[in-house]
Design a protein around this motif. Structure first.
Motif, PDB file in Angstrom:
ATOM      1  N   ASP A 174       0.835  -1.199   0.000  1.00 35.76           N
ATOM      2  CA  ASP A 174       0.000   0.000   0.000  1.00 35.76           C
ATOM      3  C   ASP A 174       0.868   1.247   0.000  1.00 35.76           C
ATOM      4  O   ASP A 174       2.094   1.187   0.100  1.00 35.76           O
ATOM      5  CB  ASP A 174      -0.987  -0.001   1.180  1.00 35.76           C
ATOM      6  N   ILE A 175       0.220   2.403  -0.142  1.00 32.69           N
ATOM      7  CA  ILE A 175       0.926   3.682  -0.207  1.00 32.69           C
ATOM      8  C   ILE A 175       0.887   4.319   1.168  1.00 32.69           C
ATOM      9  O   ILE A 175      -0.179   4.650   1.694  1.00 32.69           O
ATOM     10  CB  ILE A 175       0.278   4.627  -1.231  1.00 32.69           C
ATOM     11  N   GLY A 176       2.029   4.480   1.759  1.00 38.16           N
ATOM     12  CA  GLY A 176       2.080   5.076   3.088  1.00 38.16           C
ATOM     13  C   GLY A 176       3.468   5.577   3.388  1.00 38.16           C
ATOM     14  O   GLY A 176       4.307   5.672   2.495  1.00 38.16           O
ATOM     15  N   PRO A 177       3.736   5.888   4.641  1.00 31.26           N
ATOM     16  CA  PRO A 177       5.087   6.343   5.001  1.00 31.26           C
ATOM     17  C   PRO A 177       6.105   5.262   4.660  1.00 31.26           C
ATOM     18  O   PRO A 177       5.864   4.078   4.853  1.00 31.26           O
ATOM     19  CB  PRO A 177       4.990   6.562   6.515  1.00 31.26           C
ATOM     20  N   GLY A 178       7.252   5.694   4.151  1.00 29.66           N
ATOM     21  CA  GLY A 178       8.295   4.733   3.816  1.00 29.66           C
ATOM     22  C   GLY A 178       8.016   4.028   2.509  1.00 29.66           C
ATOM     23  O   GLY A 178       7.052   4.318   1.802  1.00 29.66           O
ATOM     24  N   GLY A 179       8.868   3.074   2.178  1.00 31.76           N
ATOM     25  CA  GLY A 179       8.738   2.345   0.928  1.00 31.76           C
ATOM     26  C   GLY A 179       7.636   1.305   0.964  1.00 31.76           C
ATOM     27  O   GLY A 179       7.076   0.997   2.018  1.00 31.76           O
ATOM     28  N   PRO A 180       7.306   0.750  -0.190  1.00 33.29           N
ATOM     29  CA  PRO A 180       6.236  -0.259  -0.253  1.00 33.29           C
ATOM     30  C   PRO A 180       6.653  -1.549   0.425  1.00 33.29           C
ATOM     31  O   PRO A 180       7.833  -1.859   0.558  1.00 33.29           O
ATOM     32  CB  PRO A 180       6.046  -0.447  -1.762  1.00 33.29           C
ATOM     33  N   GLY A 181       5.657  -2.307   0.868  1.00 31.41           N
ATOM     34  CA  GLY A 181       5.903  -3.565   1.565  1.00 31.41           C
ATOM     35  C   GLY A 181       4.703  -3.898   2.423  1.00 31.41           C
ATOM     36  O   GLY A 181       3.566  -3.875   1.950  1.00 31.41           O
ATOM     37  N   PHE A 182       4.941  -4.188   3.693  1.00 25.44           N
ATOM     38  CA  PHE A 182       3.846  -4.516   4.599  1.00 25.44           C
ATOM     39  C   PHE A 182       2.853  -3.354   4.672  1.00 25.44           C
ATOM     40  O   PHE A 182       3.239  -2.182   4.640  1.00 25.44           O
ATOM     41  CB  PHE A 182       4.389  -4.800   6.004  1.00 25.44           C
ATOM     42  N   GLY A 183       1.549  -3.701   4.792  1.00 21.46           N
ATOM     43  CA  GLY A 183       0.513  -2.691   4.847  1.00 21.46           C
ATOM     44  C   GLY A 183       0.720  -1.721   5.997  1.00 21.46           C
ATOM     45  O   GLY A 183       0.993  -2.135   7.122  1.00 21.46           O
ATOM     46  N   LYS A 184       0.572  -0.429   5.716  1.00 20.46           N
ATOM     47  CA  LYS A 184       0.788   0.610   6.723  1.00 20.46           C
ATOM     48  C   LYS A 184      -0.468   1.435   7.009  1.00 20.46           C
ATOM     49  O   LYS A 184      -0.619   1.975   8.088  1.00 20.46           O
ATOM     50  CB  LYS A 184       1.924   1.547   6.262  1.00 20.46           C
ATOM     51  N   GLN A 185      -1.344   1.544   6.020  1.00 20.02           N
ATOM     52  CA  GLN A 185      -2.541   2.370   6.171  1.00 20.02           C
ATOM     53  C   GLN A 185      -3.643   1.665   6.960  1.00 20.02           C
ATOM     54  O   GLN A 185      -4.533   2.313   7.494  1.00 20.02           O
ATOM     55  CB  GLN A 185      -3.099   2.727   4.788  1.00 20.02           C
ATOM     56  N   THR A 186      -3.576   0.346   7.012  1.00 19.78           N
ATOM     57  CA  THR A 186      -4.673  -0.459   7.541  1.00 19.78           C
ATOM     58  C   THR A 186      -4.158  -1.403   8.622  1.00 19.78           C
ATOM     59  O   THR A 186      -3.150  -2.091   8.418  1.00 19.78           O
ATOM     60  CB  THR A 186      -5.325  -1.271   6.412  1.00 19.78           C
ATOM     61  N   THR A 187      -4.842  -1.453   9.753  1.00 24.12           N
ATOM     62  CA  THR A 187      -4.420  -2.285  10.870  1.00 24.12           C
ATOM     63  C   THR A 187      -4.363  -3.758  10.476  1.00 24.12           C
ATOM     64  O   THR A 187      -5.272  -4.272   9.803  1.00 24.12           O
ATOM     65  CB  THR A 187      -5.394  -2.121  12.054  1.00 24.12           C
ATOM     66  N   LEU A 188      -3.297  -4.428  10.887  1.00 23.77           N
ATOM     67  CA  LEU A 188      -3.180  -5.856  10.646  1.00 23.77           C
ATOM     68  C   LEU A 188      -4.367  -6.561  11.309  1.00 23.77           C
ATOM     69  O   LEU A 188      -4.636  -6.372  12.487  1.00 23.77           O
ATOM     70  CB  LEU A 188      -1.864  -6.379  11.230  1.00 23.77           C
ATOM     71  N   GLY A 189      -5.069  -7.322  10.552  1.00 27.71           N
ATOM     72  CA  GLY A 189      -6.269  -7.980  11.061  1.00 27.71           C
ATOM     73  C   GLY A 189      -7.500  -7.626  10.257  1.00 27.71           C
ATOM     74  O   GLY A 189      -8.459  -8.398  10.210  1.00 27.71           O
ATOM     75  N   VAL A 190      -7.483  -6.471   9.600  1.00 31.87           N
ATOM     76  CA  VAL A 190      -8.625  -6.080   8.777  1.00 31.87           C
ATOM     77  C   VAL A 190      -8.749  -7.007   7.571  1.00 31.87           C
ATOM     78  O   VAL A 190      -9.764  -7.677   7.368  1.00 31.87           O
ATOM     79  CB  VAL A 190      -8.516  -4.605   8.322  1.00 31.87           C
ATOM     80  N   THR A 191      -7.715  -7.060   6.769  1.00 33.77           N
ATOM     81  CA  THR A 191      -7.800  -7.852   5.539  1.00 33.77           C
ATOM     82  C   THR A 191      -7.858  -9.341   5.844  1.00 33.77           C
ATOM     83  O   THR A 191      -8.574 -10.085   5.174  1.00 33.77           O
ATOM     84  CB  THR A 191      -6.622  -7.547   4.599  1.00 33.77           C
ATOM     85  N   ALA A 192      -7.116  -9.804   6.846  1.00 37.47           N
ATOM     86  CA  ALA A 192      -7.091 -11.231   7.166  1.00 37.47           C
ATOM     87  C   ALA A 192      -8.457 -11.710   7.664  1.00 37.47           C
ATOM     88  O   ALA A 192      -8.937 -12.782   7.277  1.00 37.47           O
ATOM     89  CB  ALA A 192      -6.014 -11.520   8.206  1.00 37.47           C
ATOM     90  N   THR A 193      -9.092 -10.924   8.521  1.00 38.63           N
ATOM     91  CA  THR A 193     -10.414 -11.304   9.030  1.00 38.63           C
ATOM     92  C   THR A 193     -11.430 -11.328   7.896  1.00 38.63           C
ATOM     93  O   THR A 193     -12.284 -12.219   7.827  1.00 38.63           O
ATOM     94  CB  THR A 193     -10.861 -10.331  10.129  1.00 38.63           C
ATOM     95  N   LEU A 194     -11.332 -10.362   7.007  1.00 45.06           N
ATOM     96  CA  LEU A 194     -12.257 -10.336   5.876  1.00 45.06           C
ATOM     97  C   LEU A 194     -12.021 -11.509   4.922  1.00 45.06           C
ATOM     98  O   LEU A 194     -12.953 -11.966   4.252  1.00 45.06           O
ATOM     99  CB  LEU A 194     -12.151  -9.002   5.142  1.00 45.06           C
ATOM    100  N   MET A 195     -10.789 -12.005   4.856  1.00 43.41           N
ATOM    101  CA  MET A 195     -10.535 -13.212   4.070  1.00 43.41           C
ATOM    102  C   MET A 195     -11.284 -14.400   4.665  1.00 43.41           C
ATOM    103  O   MET A 195     -11.878 -15.201   3.938  1.00 43.41           O
ATOM    104  CB  MET A 195      -9.044 -13.517   4.032  1.00 43.41           C
ATOM    105  N   LEU A 196     -11.243 -14.536   5.998  1.00 43.78           N
ATOM    106  CA  LEU A 196     -11.982 -15.626   6.637  1.00 43.78           C
ATOM    107  C   LEU A 196     -13.472 -15.494   6.361  1.00 43.78           C
ATOM    108  O   LEU A 196     -14.150 -16.490   6.077  1.00 43.78           O
ATOM    109  CB  LEU A 196     -11.722 -15.632   8.150  1.00 43.78           C
ATOM    110  N   TYR A 197     -13.981 -14.264   6.412  1.00 42.68           N
ATOM    111  CA  TYR A 197     -15.397 -14.049   6.108  1.00 42.68           C
ATOM    112  C   TYR A 197     -15.718 -14.436   4.667  1.00 42.68           C
ATOM    113  O   TYR A 197     -16.690 -15.160   4.399  1.00 42.68           O
ATOM    114  CB  TYR A 197     -15.773 -12.585   6.347  1.00 42.68           C
TER     115      TYR A 197
END
Length: 536
Positions: free
Chosen positions: A246-269
């Motif tokens: 995602d686009i956030g502070p620093g270079g690209p890589g691990f998600g920075k704009q969104t709390t860890l757990g948002v996308t993973a929980t939605l995957m389970l859903y």
């Protein structure tokens, strides 16, 4: 692909072609984005004769080739490039009056083809690994362009082979590289990647309707969903790579704009909702009830954990955090308009730029399409400055790049950000095809007309036959032409504005159903039809 060389030299003179994506300032090859050093080598076997050669056991992603003689000083008679990718038949066409959209379409399709060599890879040079998230996130775009039944079936078998005893499906399949052995264990298991074991197979079924493939993969899916459910704490799954790149502070890589757990929980859903439908198709009634209950529990937990009633935002209010629950139908009906408004406002606040990573992006496009906001999508498509597709075109990209800004340190040949392809076909072209729906609902044609586009031509050679949608706006008149295959029918949404009326010419095979949301909806049987929209 691979370089094809015709060369002449003395016996044992050796020519060395080196492929790359970038050039140094002095015009020599640079493999900084693609990995290396890697080159090919051919030694002349018969002096004085022109010999043709290409590598037989490897390929590389490149747009330049540097050729030099490492032994002797022979002659290169000719040099050309040979594309290497699956022979899967082309089944789709998209074209429009807008050159930028056509350029974006070409970038995405080139990257998709370049990463369809035996399996869906991340890039055709430095890794060539079967990273799985792409196989479900951008599945519609892949499927609209080529008949990939064989590739999806092979991917399902690869995931079955790679699945661990506890049900975990690794991020790559085949799992040639185990990142934990190199100290990077976080890259071995992430819900957004492992969920391909359910969602890629489900995407393939929706396109091809092959129930046998679902039956074969069902045990793999069951084990993975049980594994992922076991990773949840109070219904929330919070580990993995998150909204990658995602686009956030620093270079690209691990998600920075969104709390860890948002996308993973939605995957389970999303896994659970897909499994409910799959179990129903397979006649597993009790399983379907269980997955429906799981989906309900996860939805409630997600809403309780991440929705702030005071602000009307999910999590920190990122584009991904708000758009994903919208696209997946988790947002309560009375809150949908407010959450959508927040997504649109955030896009505009960033000057019509995307901030999502590869996970959130396709869901954001789907949320905007479903809400009738393709105008916002179009605004993002027209940006020429990074982060955007247009900035990649401006940078001279010839295939979709790994990073939104075409960063030369990143690969110049990834298709993970190719979500726009779905919007081209389903949004602008309006072709919505789904074999999991009832027979009379499998084909819907609902084009979205946007400012800046005067015409669109779109087709998809589906399992039911050829589906076509073409529209044009000229001198205040909109013409929509559709084709429905034999033994099929379709719902056609003809866009109208206040004061406009629709005529369908020969009305045989055309039945008006209703007026709804700025469109007149018709049911048409197989055949070719033309609808003309004019002001009264």
């Amino acid at each position: 692909g691979r370089p094809l060389i015709c060369a002449r030299g003395a016996v044992r003179e050796t020519v060395k072609p080196t492929p790359c994506e970038w050039l140094h300032a002095d015009g020599t090859v640079s493999q900084k984005s693609s990995g290396g050093p890697e080159w090919f080598s051919y030694t002349v076997g018969a002096g004085g004769e022109v010999q043709q050669w290409h590598p037989r056991f490897s390929y590389y992603g490149f747009r330049y080739v540097q050729v030099e003689w490492t032994a002797g000083t022979g002659e290169v008679v000719s040099l050309s490039g040979q594309a290497v990718h699956t022979s899967s038949a082309v089944v789709g066409e998209f074209a429009s009056s807008n050159a930028t959209l056509n350029g974006i379409h070409k970038l995405i399709v080139e990257a998709m083809h370049n990463n369809e060599v035996s399996l869906f890879t991340d890039c055709p040079h430095r890794e060539k690994l079967g990273w799985l998230e792409e196989t479900h996130l951008v599945a519609p775009g892949l499927i609209f362009n080529n008949d990939l039944r064989g590739m999806f079936a092979a991917t399902e078998r690869n995931m079955a082979d790679a699945q661990k005893a506890d049900g975990m499906v690794p991020t790559t399949a085949p799992q040639y590289t185990v990142f934990a052995t190199q100290g990077y264990g976080v890259f071995d298991d992430s819900p957004e990647w492992g969920s391909a074991s359910v969602l890629a197979a489900w995407s393939a079924y929706r396109a091809y309707g092959e129930l046998g493939e679902l039956e074969r993969s069902y045990p793999v899916m069951q084990r993975y969903v049980k594994f992922l459910e076991g990773k949840a704490t109070d219904g929330i799954v919070a580990y993995g790579l998150g909204d990658w790149y995602d686009i956030g502070p620093g270079g690209p890589g691990f998600g920075k704009q969104t709390t860890l757990g948002v996308t993973a929980t939605l995957m389970l859903y999303e896994d659970a909702t897909a499994m409910e439908k799959i179990a129903g198709l397979l006649g597993k009634v009790e399983d379907a009830r269980g997955y429906a209950a799981l989906a309900s529990r996860v939805a409630a937990a997600f809403h309780a954990r991440f929705f702030n009633a005071e602000t009307g935002l999910y999590d920190k209010g990122s584009q991904t955090a708000n758009a994903m629950p919208l696209a997946l139908g988790l947002v309560p009906e009375e809150r949908r308009a407010g959450v959508l408004a927040r997504v649109v406002a955030d896009i505009h606040a960033h000057d019509d730029h995307v901030t999502t990573g590869e996970i959130g992006y396709p869901y954001m496009l789907r949320a905007l399409m479903a809400s009738g906001r393709s105008d916002v999508v179009m605004a993002m498509m027209m940006r020429k400055d990074p982060p955007s597709y247009g900035s990649q075109l401006e940078a001279g990209a010839t295939a979709l790049t790994e990073a939104w800004d075409a960063n030369p340190q990143s690969s110049q040949d990834h298709f993970m950000l190719g979500g726009a392809e779905e919007w081209f076909y389903r949004g602008l072209g309006g072709i919505d095809f789904d074999m999991s729906r009832a027979k009379e609902e499998r084909i819907t044609i609902r084009p979205r007309l946007v400012a800046g586009v005067d015409w669109v031509r779109c087709s998809y050679d589906s399992r039911l036959g050829m589906v076509k949608s073409a529209w044009m706006r000229q001198d205040g008149v909109t013409t929509l032409e559709v084709t429905v295959p034999a033994n099929a029918s379709a719902a056609v949404w003809v866009p109208v504005r206040e004061g406009e009326t629709v005529s369908s010419g020969d009305s045989v095979g055309v039945v008006k159903l209703r007026d709804e949301h700025g469109a007149v909806v018709y049911r048409v049987s197989s055949g070719a039809y033309e609808f003309v929209v004019k002001g009264s």
